[in-house]
Design a protein around this motif. Structure first.
Motif, mmCIF file in Angstrom:
data_model
loop_
_atom_site.group_PDB
_atom_site.id
_atom_site.type_symbol
_atom_site.label_atom_id
_atom_site.label_comp_id
_atom_site.label_asym_id
_atom_site.label_seq_id
_atom_site.Cartn_x
_atom_site.Cartn_y
_atom_site.Cartn_z
ATOM 1 N N LEU A 32 0.818 -1.214 0.000
ATOM 2 C CA LEU A 32 0.000 0.000 0.000
ATOM 3 C C LEU A 32 0.853 1.267 0.000
ATOM 4 N N LEU A 33 2.044 1.157 0.546
ATOM 5 C CA LEU A 33 2.944 2.310 0.578
ATOM 6 C C LEU A 33 3.313 2.779 -0.830
ATOM 7 N N ASP A 34 3.267 1.856 -1.788
ATOM 8 C CA ASP A 34 3.566 2.189 -3.183
ATOM 9 C C ASP A 34 2.313 2.530 -3.992
ATOM 10 N N ASP A 35 1.172 2.572 -3.340
ATOM 11 C CA ASP A 35 -0.108 2.823 -4.011
ATOM 12 C C ASP A 35 -0.494 4.288 -3.817
ATOM 13 N N GLU A 36 -0.502 5.047 -4.885
ATOM 14 C CA GLU A 36 -0.781 6.483 -4.820
ATOM 15 C C GLU A 36 -2.152 6.799 -4.201
ATOM 16 N N ASP A 37 -3.100 5.888 -4.306
ATOM 17 C CA ASP A 37 -4.443 6.129 -3.778
ATOM 18 C C ASP A 37 -4.586 5.739 -2.303
ATOM 19 N N SER A 38 -3.540 5.192 -1.717
ATOM 20 C CA SER A 38 -3.582 4.829 -0.300
ATOM 21 C C SER A 38 -3.171 6.050 0.511
ATOM 22 N N PHE A 39 -4.129 6.879 0.812
ATOM 23 C CA PHE A 39 -3.862 8.210 1.362
ATOM 24 C C PHE A 39 -3.032 8.212 2.634
ATOM 25 N N VAL A 40 -3.421 7.433 3.609
ATOM 26 C CA VAL A 40 -2.761 7.520 4.906
ATOM 27 C C VAL A 40 -1.299 7.096 4.818
ATOM 28 N N LEU A 41 -1.057 5.923 4.270
ATOM 29 C CA LEU A 41 0.318 5.431 4.224
ATOM 30 C C LEU A 41 1.212 6.289 3.342
ATOM 31 N N VAL A 42 0.770 6.547 2.128
ATOM 32 C CA VAL A 42 1.607 7.264 1.169
ATOM 33 C C VAL A 42 1.804 8.716 1.572
ATOM 34 N N ASN A 43 0.734 9.368 1.961
ATOM 35 C CA ASN A 43 0.779 10.804 2.163
ATOM 36 C C ASN A 43 1.138 11.250 3.573
ATOM 37 N N TYR A 44 0.811 10.455 4.574
ATOM 38 C CA TYR A 44 0.993 10.927 5.936
ATOM 39 C C TYR A 44 2.055 10.171 6.717
ATOM 40 N N LEU A 45 2.099 8.864 6.563
ATOM 41 C CA LEU A 45 3.076 8.102 7.329
ATOM 42 C C LEU A 45 4.398 7.982 6.581
ATOM 43 N N GLY A 46 4.322 7.605 5.321
ATOM 44 C CA GLY A 46 5.514 7.515 4.501
ATOM 45 C C GLY A 46 6.417 6.342 4.824
ATOM 46 N N GLU A 47 6.005 5.511 5.778
ATOM 47 C CA GLU A 47 6.800 4.341 6.147
ATOM 48 C C GLU A 47 5.897 3.323 6.829
ATOM 49 N N VAL A 48 6.389 2.107 6.899
ATOM 50 C CA VAL A 48 5.660 1.026 7.560
ATOM 51 C C VAL A 48 6.490 0.555 8.737
ATOM 52 N N ARG A 49 5.851 0.343 9.867
ATOM 53 C CA ARG A 49 6.551 -0.165 11.058
ATOM 54 C C ARG A 49 7.090 -1.564 10.765
ATOM 55 N N ASP A 50 8.081 -1.978 11.550
ATOM 56 C CA ASP A 50 8.652 -3.303 11.307
ATOM 57 C C ASP A 50 7.699 -4.393 11.789
ATOM 58 N N VAL A 51 8.011 -5.627 11.408
ATOM 59 C CA VAL A 51 7.130 -6.765 11.687
ATOM 60 C C VAL A 51 6.900 -6.938 13.186
ATOM 61 N N GLN A 52 7.948 -6.752 14.001
ATOM 62 C CA GLN A 52 7.804 -6.937 15.445
ATOM 63 C C GLN A 52 6.841 -5.904 16.039
ATOM 64 N N GLU A 53 6.965 -4.662 15.597
ATOM 65 C CA GLU A 53 6.052 -3.617 16.092
ATOM 66 C C GLU A 53 4.615 -3.911 15.690
ATOM 67 N N ILE A 54 4.436 -4.333 14.449
ATOM 68 C CA ILE A 54 3.089 -4.676 13.980
ATOM 69 C C ILE A 54 2.542 -5.843 14.793
ATOM 70 N N GLY A 55 3.385 -6.810 15.099
ATOM 71 C CA GLY A 55 2.963 -7.941 15.931
ATOM 72 C C GLY A 55 2.470 -7.504 17.291
ATOM 73 N N LYS A 56 3.172 -6.543 17.909
ATOM 74 C CA LYS A 56 2.741 -6.021 19.213
ATOM 75 C C LYS A 56 1.395 -5.312 19.104
ATOM 76 N N ILE A 57 1.225 -4.534 18.035
ATOM 77 C CA ILE A 57 -0.044 -3.826 17.827
ATOM 78 C C ILE A 57 -1.178 -4.830 17.653
ATOM 79 N N LEU A 58 -0.938 -5.854 16.845
ATOM 80 C CA LEU A 58 -1.978 -6.867 16.615
ATOM 81 C C LEU A 58 -2.309 -7.624 17.899
ATOM 82 N N LYS A 59 -1.299 -7.903 18.699
ATOM 83 C CA LYS A 59 -1.514 -8.612 19.962
ATOM 84 C C LYS A 59 -2.421 -7.806 20.893
ATOM 85 N N ASP A 60 -2.260 -6.494 20.863
ATOM 86 C CA ASP A 60 -3.033 -5.624 21.757
ATOM 87 C C ASP A 60 -4.338 -5.109 21.134
ATOM 88 N N SER A 61 -4.614 -5.529 19.902
ATOM 89 C CA SER A 61 -5.844 -5.040 19.270
ATOM 90 C C SER A 61 -7.058 -5.726 19.878
#
Length: 196
Positions: A32-61
């Motif tokens: 999605l980071l390479d998708d021009e229509d993906s507003f949040v990732l492309v335009n505001y974040l500009g990066e993706v967290r690493d796998v371990q960080e995403i794992g922690k977020i998913l664990k706490d969701s």
């Protein structure tokens, strides 16, 4: 929860994420980071967290403060939706309010997937009101929110920094009642041939 589209024959599985989904979610967000229509990732974040960080977020969701659901077609991750409860004030003060976010991979857009995800998300939430911030250039997202009965309440000028353009962007604030949105979502799912 499973949804079947009578018109296409596709089955959509919507479920809570687990920590084991982290590599798949990470790869999808990188896409999605390479998708021009993906507003949040492309335009505001500009990066993706690493796998371990995403794992922690998913664990706490799917706590009392954040709901998150992933959607799969034939075991392929196609989208996600989340609701952050009490986005503006301390949790105990604002449990009646939730802020929406959602994303869909490019090749699966236009199939009613957002309606499926938001239906599950809002059905499993106890909030009274839902809100969303939308970049004033994100016409598709505005149409979805308006189809759910959310009202455009305000234009917040220069409210978010666009990392791609290196400048501040305006966003609209949308807000509406969860029950109205659920009613509209049921109608949209019926129109698009979904059973669940």
């Amino acid at each position: 929860m499973h949804f079947v589209n009578r018109l296409t024959g596709l089955t959509y599985e919507v479920r809570e994420p687990t920590e084991q989904d982290a590599p798949t979610v990470h790869a999808t967000l990188r896409e999605l980071l390479d998708d021009e229509d993906s507003f949040v990732l492309v335009n505001y974040l500009g990066e993706v967290r690493d796998v371990q960080e995403i794992g922690k977020i998913l664990k706490d969701s799917n706590s009392s403060q954040r709901l998150w659901y992933l959607t799969f077609i034939n075991n392929e991750l196609v989208g996600g939706a989340s609701l952050f409860v009490a986005p503006f004030f301390p949790f105990k003060v604002q449990t009646h309010e939730g802020r929406l976010a959602y994303w869909v991979r490019r090749k699966f857009r236009g199939m009613g997937l957002t309606y499926v995800m938001l239906y599950v998300l809002l059905s499993n939430s106890g909030v009274t009101y839902v809100s969303a911030f939308v970049d004033r250039l994100n016409i598709k997202s505005m149409k979805i929110l308006e189809a759910l009965g959310l009202e455009r309440l305000a234009l917040l000028e220069e409210a978010i920094y666009n990392v791609k353009e290196c400048k501040l962007h305006d966003v609209y604030l949308y807000r509406g009642k969860r029950e109205v949105a659920l009613m509209r979502l049921r109608e949209k799912l019926e129109e698009r041939g979904f059973s669940y």
